[in-house]
Design a protein around this motif. Structure first.
Motif, PDB file in Angstrom:
ATOM      1  N   TYR A 242     -72.201 -28.205  -0.212  1.00 24.66           N
ATOM      2  CA  TYR A 242     -72.206 -29.563   0.344  1.00 24.66           C
ATOM      3  C   TYR A 242     -73.608 -30.159   0.309  1.00 24.66           C
ATOM      4  N   ALA A 243     -74.621 -29.344   0.629  1.00 20.23           N
ATOM      5  CA  ALA A 243     -75.997 -29.846   0.640  1.00 20.23           C
ATOM      6  C   ALA A 243     -76.442 -30.263  -0.758  1.00 20.23           C
ATOM      7  N   LEU A 244     -76.134 -29.433  -1.767  1.00 21.10           N
ATOM      8  CA  LEU A 244     -76.533 -29.775  -3.132  1.00 21.10           C
ATOM      9  C   LEU A 244     -75.784 -31.002  -3.639  1.00 21.10           C
ATOM     10  N   ASN A 245     -74.500 -31.088  -3.319  1.00 22.24           N
ATOM     11  CA  ASN A 245     -73.740 -32.263  -3.746  1.00 22.24           C
ATOM     12  C   ASN A 245     -74.270 -33.522  -3.066  1.00 22.24           C
ATOM     13  N   GLY A 246     -74.602 -33.411  -1.769  1.00 21.51           N
ATOM     14  CA  GLY A 246     -75.193 -34.550  -1.087  1.00 21.51           C
ATOM     15  C   GLY A 246     -76.546 -34.930  -1.660  1.00 21.51           C
ATOM     16  N   LEU A 247     -77.332 -33.907  -2.037  1.00 23.73           N
ATOM     17  CA  LEU A 247     -78.631 -34.178  -2.649  1.00 23.73           C
ATOM     18  C   LEU A 247     -78.471 -34.898  -3.979  1.00 23.73           C
ATOM     19  N   ALA A 248     -77.509 -34.459  -4.789  1.00 23.25           N
ATOM     20  CA  ALA A 248     -77.278 -35.122  -6.080  1.00 23.25           C
ATOM     21  C   ALA A 248     -76.875 -36.577  -5.876  1.00 23.25           C
ATOM     22  N   ALA A 249     -75.980 -36.825  -4.913  1.00 24.86           N
ATOM     23  CA  ALA A 249     -75.565 -38.203  -4.653  1.00 24.86           C
ATOM     24  C   ALA A 249     -76.733 -39.043  -4.131  1.00 24.86           C
ATOM     25  N   ALA A 250     -77.539 -38.445  -3.235  1.00 27.47           N
ATOM     26  CA  ALA A 250     -78.680 -39.185  -2.701  1.00 27.47           C
ATOM     27  C   ALA A 250     -79.708 -39.487  -3.785  1.00 27.47           C
ATOM     28  N   LEU A 251     -79.947 -38.520  -4.686  1.00 26.35           N
ATOM     29  CA  LEU A 251     -80.882 -38.761  -5.788  1.00 26.35           C
ATOM     30  C   LEU A 251     -80.380 -39.861  -6.707  1.00 26.35           C
ATOM     31  N   ALA A 252     -79.075 -39.837  -7.000  1.00 23.84           N
ATOM     32  CA  ALA A 252     -78.522 -40.881  -7.856  1.00 23.84           C
ATOM     33  C   ALA A 252     -78.676 -42.256  -7.211  1.00 23.84           C
ATOM     34  N   THR A 253     -78.382 -42.343  -5.905  1.00 27.17           N
ATOM     35  CA  THR A 253     -78.535 -43.617  -5.197  1.00 27.17           C
ATOM     36  C   THR A 253     -79.989 -44.057  -5.151  1.00 27.17           C
ATOM     37  N   SER A 254     -80.886 -43.104  -4.842  1.00 24.40           N
ATOM     38  CA  SER A 254     -82.299 -43.437  -4.740  1.00 24.40           C
ATOM     39  C   SER A 254     -82.863 -43.896  -6.079  1.00 24.40           C
ATOM     40  N   GLU A 255     -82.513 -43.204  -7.146  1.00 24.49           N
ATOM     41  CA  GLU A 255     -83.039 -43.598  -8.453  1.00 24.49           C
ATOM     42  C   GLU A 255     -82.458 -44.929  -8.903  1.00 24.49           C
ATOM     43  N   GLY A 256     -81.187 -45.177  -8.543  1.00 23.74           N
ATOM     44  CA  GLY A 256     -80.617 -46.481  -8.866  1.00 23.74           C
ATOM     45  C   GLY A 256     -81.354 -47.600  -8.151  1.00 23.74           C
ATOM     46  N   ARG A 257     -81.643 -47.381  -6.859  1.00 22.05           N
ATOM     47  CA  ARG A 257     -82.392 -48.394  -6.121  1.00 22.05           C
ATOM     48  C   ARG A 257     -83.814 -48.520  -6.643  1.00 22.05           C
ATOM     49  N   GLN A 258     -84.387 -47.418  -7.083  1.00 28.76           N
ATOM     50  CA  GLN A 258     -85.741 -47.485  -7.629  1.00 28.76           C
ATOM     51  C   GLN A 258     -85.776 -48.309  -8.907  1.00 28.76           C
ATOM     52  N   ARG A 259     -84.769 -48.110  -9.766  1.00 33.43           N
ATOM     53  CA  ARG A 259     -84.712 -48.908 -10.990  1.00 33.43           C
ATOM     54  C   ARG A 259     -84.526 -50.387 -10.665  1.00 33.43           C
ATOM     55  N   GLU A 260     -83.616 -50.656  -9.715  1.00 29.75           N
ATOM     56  CA  GLU A 260     -83.420 -52.056  -9.332  1.00 29.75           C
ATOM     57  C   GLU A 260     -84.684 -52.645  -8.725  1.00 29.75           C
TER      58      GLU A 260
END
Length: 492
Positions: A242-260
């Motif tokens: 669960y922690a790794l899956n949450g980390l992957a989702a958080a990284l995807a969200t964070s990088e998306g916001r960073q690109r935006e």
């Protein structure tokens, strides 16, 4: 040859801002694995050690019990034979005792039992301890373990009439110990085999999800944000998944916001640069006359100031997380600070047809903060409000104590009658560029950095900032500040 002067890019081409290419760093090579360092090897070694210790502890407890039980049986058997022999000799006439004794001695020696005969307090051969002889002579029986002829032996003595007696001895040997210890090899080997099998099974059962998690982490490090780890028992392994899956989702969200965010910043930088470049090219080509030059200069100056504010906000956000970010907190009267802000913002609001209202008590509202930084926060919040408020809608700056006691600190509010925020907006209102990306092209927006900068400054000043819905129909920002010195926070 005449110097052609600085080269200008062709008109109509917008300046571009070079953005850093973000990519995953090359992963260091993993160290060479040793079998003894793997989870499988350690689990097998641990379970084998547990099995070995269990067998040895069992042996340490069981062997003395077994030996004592065997000696007790031997002692009881020897006592029965001593009673039988005493009874035989007791009922015999005196003449027949010698013949019966000889036969009895031969029979008992065939069973590895030594026989000592006492006549009138004298033993027939040496070897018996003196206290045993004296006790039998006194008409008392003897039972136990003694040193007989220099060796430890089981002893049973029976007294006969007339000071006679009979003593039977049997040497204690290590036979029981050898027998019990010899029987330990089979359970020891069985325990080691069972421990190795259990350890191998347990290690594979635990190592498989850990390997999956390690592979997923390596893929995350390589830039794959779609990787997910299967969730399987036990609970600890499921928590890791669960922690790794949450980390992957958080990284995807964070990088998306960073690109935006980077795209938004590049757009905001490009807009004033384009204007400045266009007017500069017009001046250089002589398109603008002398009478229009002052107005052109003012426009270029305004765009340059906008660009400077944007760059300053970016630098402030970058430095906000540094430990050496300059702060000079002192005791401050928030009422006086609000009155000073009213002098500036009432005129700006009036010029746009927006009524400005100050709500402050007549008494001081003490707080412990940096007056320059908190004024920067208020100016940013008021500028955001003025940007979106339509003419006729109010902008309110309110100050009040945080509680009945002066030690509770103070509260500053900025409210407006603009479009406000939805509940979804309130969840991301202080994230960099979140509202800018959401409302760009829908209503007037800034660079997307002001609210993030305000939130970071308030937190560094030891206070709290929250966003909500205002009674005037728009947005409300509430800043709570302490009244006493605080520990400076090292991150926004």
């Amino acid at each position: 040859m005449a110097d052609p002067g600085p080269q200008r890019p062709a008109r109509g081409h917008e300046p571009t801002v070079a953005l850093p290419v973000l990519g995953p760093r090359p992963a260091p090579a993993p160290p060479r694995r040793r079998f003894t360092g793997t989870l499988t090897a350690r689990a097998v070694l641990v379970t084998c050690a547990v099995a070995l210790v269990s067998v040895l502890v069992t042996a340490l407890v069981a062997v003395p019990l077994a030996v004592r039980g065997a000696e007790r049986r031997d002692q009881e058997a020897l006592a029965a034979q001593a009673r039988l022999a005493a009874d035989v000799l007791r009922v015999r006439p005196l003449r027949q005792r010698d013949a019966a004794g000889d036969r009895l001695v031969r029979q008992l020696r065939q069973q590895e039992i030594e026989v000592y005969v006492l006549r009138a307090g004298t033993v027939d051969r040496p070897g018996l301890p003196r206290q045993v002889v004296n006790r039998i002579s006194a008409g008392k029986d003897v039972s136990g373990r003694r040193l007989v002829d220099g060796r430890r032996a089981l002893i049973e003595g029976r007294a006969l009439p007339g000071g006679d007696g009979l003593v039977l001895t049997r040497a204690t040997t290590s036979g029981p110990w050898r027998g019990v210890l010899g029987s330990l090899w089979l359970p020891l080997l069985a325990g080691l085999a069972a421990g190795a099998a259990a350890g191998l099974f347990l290690a594979r059962r635990l190592a498989r999800p850990i390997r999956h998690a390690a592979d997923a982490a390596a893929r995350l490090r390589a830039g794959d944000r779609a990787v997910r780890v299967p969730v399987e028992p036990p609970d600890e392994v499921a928590d890791l998944a669960y922690a790794l899956n949450g980390l992957a989702a958080a990284l995807a969200t964070s990088e998306g916001r960073q690109r935006e965010f980077l795209l938004s910043v590049s757009h905001e930088l490009r807009t004033p640069l384009t204007a400045i470049r266009g007017w500069a090219e017009a001046l250089a080509d002589g398109v603008i006359g002398a009478d229009e030059a002052p107005g052109t200069g003012r426009t270029m100056l305004a765009e340059a100031e906008h660009l400077d504010r944007l760059v300053s906000d970016l630098l402030a956000l970058a430095r906000l997380e540094a430990a050496d970010f300059p702060l000079e907190p002192v005791p401050v009267d928030l009422t006086r600070l609000a009155v000073d802000a009213e002098r500036t913002w009432s005129d700006r609001c009036a010029a746009l047809g927006v009524p400005f209202r100050l709500e402050a008590p007549e008494t001081p509202v003490p707080a412990y903060t940096d007056p320059g930084r908190i004024r920067q926060v208020l100016d940013g919040l008021l500028e955001n409000a003025l940007r979106v408020v339509p003419p006729g809608a109010p902008v309110v700056l309110a100050v009040r104590p945080a509680g009945a006691e002066p030690a509770a600190g103070g509260v500053v509010e900025v409210r407006d009658g603009g479009p406000g925020f939805t509940d979804d907006d309130l969840a991301v209102v202080f994230e960099r560029g979140a509202l800018h990306q959401r409302y760009r092209g829908v209503r007037k927006v800034g660079s997307g950095l002001g609210l993030a900068l305000a939130a970071g400054l308030v937190r560094r000043l030891g206070g709290e900032i929250v966003a909500g819905h205002a009674a005037e129909g728009g947005a409300a920002f509430t800043v709570r500040l302490p009244a006493h010195p605080y520990l400076t926070r090292t991150s926004a």
